[in-house]
Write a protein that holds these residues in place. Structure first.
Motif, mmCIF file in Angstrom:
data_model
loop_
_atom_site.group_PDB
_atom_site.id
_atom_site.type_symbol
_atom_site.label_atom_id
_atom_site.label_comp_id
_atom_site.label_asym_id
_atom_site.label_seq_id
_atom_site.Cartn_x
_atom_site.Cartn_y
_atom_site.Cartn_z
ATOM 1 N N LEU A 1 -70.105 -35.707 -23.669
ATOM 2 C CA LEU A 1 -71.666 -34.805 -23.722
ATOM 3 C C LEU A 1 -71.528 -33.706 -22.764
ATOM 4 C CD1 LEU A 1 -73.788 -38.216 -24.944
ATOM 5 C CD2 LEU A 1 -73.185 -36.200 -26.219
ATOM 6 N N ARG A 2 -70.345 -33.969 -21.743
ATOM 7 C CA ARG A 2 -70.813 -32.706 -21.174
ATOM 8 C C ARG A 2 -70.225 -30.938 -21.873
ATOM 9 N NH1 ARG A 2 -66.627 -32.232 -16.084
ATOM 10 N NH2 ARG A 2 -67.773 -33.231 -14.850
ATOM 11 N N TRP A 3 -71.762 -30.546 -21.625
ATOM 12 C CA TRP A 3 -71.463 -28.485 -22.219
ATOM 13 C C TRP A 3 -71.737 -29.384 -24.042
ATOM 14 C CZ3 TRP A 3 -67.265 -28.476 -18.885
ATOM 15 C CH2 TRP A 3 -67.887 -27.850 -17.256
ATOM 16 N N LYS A 4 -72.844 -30.504 -24.164
ATOM 17 C CA LYS A 4 -73.718 -30.531 -25.970
ATOM 18 C C LYS A 4 -74.983 -30.336 -25.218
ATOM 19 C CE LYS A 4 -69.518 -31.815 -27.762
ATOM 20 N NZ LYS A 4 -69.005 -33.849 -29.053
ATOM 21 N N ASP A 5 -75.924 -30.344 -26.683
ATOM 22 C CA ASP A 5 -77.305 -29.983 -26.477
ATOM 23 C C ASP A 5 -77.666 -31.376 -26.024
ATOM 24 O OD1 ASP A 5 -77.342 -27.534 -26.979
ATOM 25 O OD2 ASP A 5 -77.627 -27.614 -28.945
ATOM 26 N N PRO A 6 -78.509 -32.063 -25.742
ATOM 27 C CA PRO A 6 -79.020 -33.632 -25.447
ATOM 28 C C PRO A 6 -78.850 -34.197 -26.378
ATOM 29 C CG PRO A 6 -80.680 -31.926 -25.363
ATOM 30 C CD PRO A 6 -79.012 -30.649 -24.904
ATOM 31 N N VAL A 7 -79.445 -35.458 -26.473
ATOM 32 C CA VAL A 7 -79.075 -36.198 -27.626
ATOM 33 C C VAL A 7 -80.500 -37.129 -27.036
ATOM 34 C CG1 VAL A 7 -78.135 -38.014 -28.242
ATOM 35 C CG2 VAL A 7 -76.246 -36.252 -27.715
ATOM 36 N N ASP B 1 -64.084 -16.773 -16.853
ATOM 37 C CA ASP B 1 -63.732 -16.299 -15.311
ATOM 38 C C ASP B 1 -64.308 -16.904 -14.466
ATOM 39 O OD1 ASP B 1 -63.321 -13.660 -16.040
ATOM 40 O OD2 ASP B 1 -65.397 -13.226 -14.526
ATOM 41 N N ALA B 2 -65.049 -18.386 -14.376
ATOM 42 C CA ALA B 2 -64.892 -19.358 -14.092
ATOM 43 C C ALA B 2 -63.292 -20.548 -14.449
ATOM 44 C CB ALA B 2 -65.969 -19.642 -14.375
ATOM 45 N N ALA B 3 -63.305 -20.191 -15.639
ATOM 46 C CA ALA B 3 -62.130 -21.489 -15.944
ATOM 47 C C ALA B 3 -61.616 -20.693 -15.405
ATOM 48 C CB ALA B 3 -62.647 -21.543 -16.973
ATOM 49 N N GLU C 1 -59.910 -23.535 -22.339
ATOM 50 C CA GLU C 1 -61.055 -24.235 -20.866
ATOM 51 C C GLU C 1 -61.813 -25.298 -21.923
ATOM 52 O OE1 GLU C 1 -59.860 -19.410 -21.612
ATOM 53 O OE2 GLU C 1 -60.256 -20.800 -23.022
ATOM 54 N N LEU C 2 -62.190 -24.943 -22.703
ATOM 55 C CA LEU C 2 -63.356 -26.156 -22.678
ATOM 56 C C LEU C 2 -62.879 -27.799 -22.537
ATOM 57 C CD1 LEU C 2 -66.176 -27.026 -23.260
ATOM 58 C CD2 LEU C 2 -65.347 -27.390 -25.504
ATOM 59 N N GLU C 3 -61.524 -28.145 -22.156
ATOM 60 C CA GLU C 3 -60.793 -29.409 -22.574
ATOM 61 C C GLU C 3 -60.538 -29.174 -20.895
ATOM 62 O OE1 GLU C 3 -56.729 -31.999 -23.935
ATOM 63 O OE2 GLU C 3 -57.555 -29.698 -25.396
#
Length: 544
Positions: free
Chosen positions: A79-85, A283-285, A295-297
């Motif tokens: 759930l990191r970097w997903k819309d809130p549930v 750039d941060a990744a 990057e996301l994984e």
């Protein structure tokens, strides 16, 4: 002088934190003071039933307080970097007597808070009421990288104004505003948290005596910018009935050096295009060693401490061109694509003073030698015209001269432009907080008068640590009471009309009244000569 973007973004965040760090520290002091008062007064338990379960708060006979209420599931792991549930239901009675964890941020060089941070606090009058009360939802400032709802004790608003006040947390920095190509919700996770808190209010306001059909969203600095942005979000329809924007107009615009007086400082606004936000994310990744295409994984596998190394890069990364913000909020205001709800809008008279002083303490003072260079960097071919309008001879120091330029060009006149755009389509009440002897909220040294600097109105509305931090004179306390009256009357009716306080005319095309808020010993509350004092006609000619 050459500065890396990361160094620049760190300094940008530091500018916002110069005032908000004091707010956070005051909030911690307030929590300690409240805990001591609670043990002495022995408040009664107060249990209410929410859609997700029962909670136990405290009733001291004046205000009912509920702290640390979970409004969304922990945004961790997948759930990191997903819309809130929405929060899962629980059994039994959850404790709501202590503030919950803040969202991950830096304070005094140390990492505090955590990812499991989507909690909110509620303050409501203790006395019974036959009619449902207005609900005010507060969004804190902090440059999108720091702050917490629990730092703002809203007891005075709830008690004196007869309103229910909700103060939620929202994700910050890299956790709230990361954008990557292909990542749903890119650049708007913090905004999505704010929307989820508003949806929670719709489902649960009645449990506290609140009216879900009368919700005022209000915020300051990054919270004000978020409030203004949400007025332009299709997802906010039906969730906001009124709005108060404090030092957060959609049209704020810092040309190079007017935010922090650093040669090479880029120009920026409160919002970023999706493409620019994605570039910051990639750039941060790369900085953290994540391979292109993975990057996301890779970032989801990083511990919080690693992500904090790039956190300040996301100080102004709220993205438009997204499902939540289809347009740049400034464009949306100009085109009339925003919610037609009553709005209060304003700022402080000397917004830039704290930032310019803070930059000097960080090694970037404005001097007679650097003043012309800053002018040239900010205004190019128009530098001489601006120098003539703001000559050093008119000011006690070069720093105060540049602070006046920044306050007028970046803050005051864009706010006025935003007010005009909104007033063309809805009812607007404009103000300027102008107490020149307001509490020195960012600890500006004695040789640099703080004036009515950024965030200096906050102690008049909230208890931020109490008198040990900021003491108000009797005249200032009277102003504070009038401001609480205006803010909460607006929440009740959409009109800031208070018995015994000066009338507040609406801001219209034909009568652009801006109400100056200052103590009686400085002239009291009354119309400000706003456009003239901030030279908005000059700045308008310069940009045309």
């Amino acid at each position: 002088m050459g500065l890396s973007f990361r160094r620049l973004s760190t300094l940008m965040a530091a500018g916002f934190l110069s005032v908000t760090a004091c707010v956070a520290q005051a909030g911690a002091a307030q929590v300690q003071a409240a805990e001591g008062a609670q043990s002495a007064a022995t408040p009664r338990p107060s249990i209410v039933r929410l859609d997700s379960g029962r909670i136990r708060g405290q009733d001291d006979g004046t205000v009912r307080t509920y702290s640390g209420i979970r409004f969304a599931q922990p945004p961790v792991g997948e759930l990191r970097w997903k819309d809130p549930v929405a929060a899962k239901p629980w059994k039994g009675v959850a404790d709501a007597t202590k503030p919950a964890r803040q969202c991950t941020q830096m304070e005094a060089g140390k990492q505090i808070g955590g990812e499991d941070c989507l909690f909110l606090d509620v303050n409501a009058p203790a006395k019974p009421t036959r009619t449902a009360l207005p609900v005010m939802v507060w969004l804190y400032g902090g440059g999108y990288t720091t702050g917490a709802g629990s730092a703002y004790d809203a007891r005075r608003l709830a008690d004196e104004g007869d309103v229910v006040v909700v103060t939620p947390n929202y994700r910050l920095g890299a956790f709230g505003y990361l954008a990557l190509k292909g990542l749903a919700g890119s650049g708007t996770f913090g905004l999505a948290d704010q929307l989820e808190a508003l949806r929670w209010v719709q489902r649960n306001a009645a449990a506290f005596g609140g009216d879900p059909r009368n919700v005022t969203l209000f915020g300051q600095s990054a919270g004000g910018m978020s409030t203004c942005a949400l007025l332009t979000s299709p997802a906010a329809r039906g969730l906001i009935d009124k709005a108060i924007i404090q030092s957060g107009s959609c049209m704020l615009d810092w040309v190079s050096g007017t935010y922090l007086p650093i040669p090479g400082m880029p120009s920026f606004t409160p919002y970023s295009s999706l493409q620019a936000s994605q570039a910051t994310g990639h750039d941060a990744a790369e900085t953290l060693g994540c391979a292109a295409g993975n990057e996301l994984e890779c970032l989801r596998a990083k511990p919080v401490s690693e992500l904090m190394k790039v956190n300040d890069s996301f100080a102004s990364n709220l993205a438009y061109g997204t499902p939540l913000l289809p347009l740049n909020p400034s464009q949306a205001l100009r085109e009339g694509r925003f919610l037609r709800v009553p709005v209060m809008s304003g700022g402080t008279k000397d917004e830039s003073n704290g930032f310019i002083s803070g930059a000097a303490q960080a090694g970037f003072p404005v001097t007679a030698e650097s003043y012309p260079k800053l002018m040239e960097g900010a205004f190019g071919a128009d530098a001489d015209a601006v120098m003539k309008e703001y000559p050093l001879s008119d000011y006690a120091s070069p720093g105060l001269a540049w602070a006046r330029v920044g306050s007028d060009r970046a803050w005051a006149c864009p706010t006025l432009a935003g007010d005009k755009a909104m007033a063309a389509r809805t009812r607007v009440y404009a103000y300027e907080f102008a107490d020149e002897k307001a509490p020195n909220i960012s600890n500006i040294p004695a040789d640099f008068p703080p004036g009515a600097q950024h965030a200096s109105e906050l102690p008049y509305l909230f208890d931020l640590g109490g008198r040990p931090w900021w003491s108000l004179t009797p005249e200032q306390w009277r102003l504070a009471g009038q401001m609480v009256g205006y803010w909460t009357a607006f929440a009740h009716t959409g009109t800031p009309k208070v018995a015994g306080a000066p009338a507040w005319p609406a801001f219209t095309k034909s009568r652009g009244t801006v109400l100056s808020l200052k103590p009686a010993d400085q002239g009291g509350i009354g119309p400000a000569d706003y456009s003239s004092e901030h030279r908005c006609a000059f700045w308008s000619r310069l940009s045309s």
